[in-house]
Design a protein around this motif. Structure first.
Motif: not given
Length: 304
Positions: A113-129, A157-167
């Motif tokens: 949450a305290e950092r900037r995270v950017v990830q492009n062209q992610i292949e994990d379709a299930e997590s994205l969904d 929002l907790s789920l959003v953060l967890i998915h961002c962490w993983r992706l």
């Protein structure tokens, strides 16, 4: 609707906004920060197309499927190309910090949450969904207006953060191993989340970590230039600030929830850490004379 209920709903509206980005033939631009809400962070899910995030003099390119978690500056914007689709969530620090929570899993989410995270062209379709479902839930809840639930928003929002962490790949990196000191600091932070309200002594933490009091002190000073007690007190002050601006909680309840033996003891501790009494802090925060971010003494980005 009572005055307390009105203030509660207004608080939700000033802490979050959600936009669904539908595919169109035209490019569009979204302002990340505006007068309708106290935006400090933005979560962006780009399901199709491309986009540019403008952060002051810096710009970041997104290529779908992509996720981004960024801090928001006054002139920040998201410009999406024709045919792009996704979600944009604009969030306050108060909402983000409540979504991070206080359990053992909170440490990595607070790190994210305290950092900037950017990830492009992610292949994990299930997590994205699954991430899209959580973004959709936040958007729908905010459309409920006066019936919107703060707890519902923080849960998704907790789920959003967890998915961002993983992706983002941070979860994989964290599991690849740390130096001994970093690993001990992470464990110390986990223990702090679990036992903060029990007011463990530093010796208790050291014992649980299997090291001496002096070694824990040395690790914290070498890595963070802070003593273990300072780190714990910062965390306790931060938690107190969050609870003092939460509707419906008296100062006596906040003191009891945080494990203080009396309201007087809590008030003395809080004033020493912030320069304000709990009552004055609450008044300032509610009247928006000063935000919780400026009144809270420190953030926790330096913890591993």
């Amino acid at each position: 609707m009572t005055q307390a209920s009105i203030l509660y709903r207004q608080r939700i509206n000033t802490n979050a906004a959600a936009h669904r980005i539908d595919s169109t033939l035209d490019a569009r631009r979204y302002t990340l920060a505006n007068g309708r809400h106290d935006t400090a962070r933005a979560a962006i899910l780009l399901q199709a197309g491309s986009a540019v995030i403008g952060l002051g003099r810096e710009s970041i390119t997104l290529a779908a499927p992509a996720v981004a978690w960024v801090d928001v500056l006054p002139q920040s914007y998201l410009r999406v190309s024709p045919g792009s689709a996704g979600y944009l969530l604009s969030l306050s620090d108060v909402l983000v910090k409540e979504a991070v929570g206080q359990g053992a899993e909170s440490a990595p989410l607070r790190y994210l949450a305290e950092r900037r995270v950017v990830q492009n062209q992610i292949e994990d379709a299930e997590s994205l969904d699954e991430l899209a479902q959580s973004c959709r839930s936040v958007e729908r809840e905010l459309k409920r207006g006066g019936k919107a639930s703060w707890s519902f928003l923080t849960a998704h929002l907790s789920l959003v953060l967890i998915h961002c962490w993983r992706l983002s790949g941070l979860e994989d990196i964290s599991q690849q191993g740390h130096s001994t000191n970093s690993a001990l600091l992470m464990r110390f932070r986990h223990l702090a989340e679990l036992h903060l309200r029990e007011h463990w002594k530093i010796a208790d933490y050291a014992s649980a970590l299997g090291i001496s009091h002096d070694r824990l002190h040395d690790i914290c000073m070498r890595s963070l230039q802070r003593t273990p007690l300072d780190l714990l007190h910062d965390r306790l002050t931060h938690e107190a600030c969050l609870r003092l601006v939460r509707p419906g909680l008296s100062i006596e309840q906040v003191a009891a929830d945080l494990g203080f033996r009396s309201t007087t003891h809590f008030s003395r501790f809080f004033r020493l850490r912030t320069g304000l009494t709990p009552a004055r802090y609450r008044t300032a925060a509610i009247s928006q004379v000063a935000s919780t971010e400026t009144l809270a003494m420190r953030n926790y980005a330096d913890w591993p």
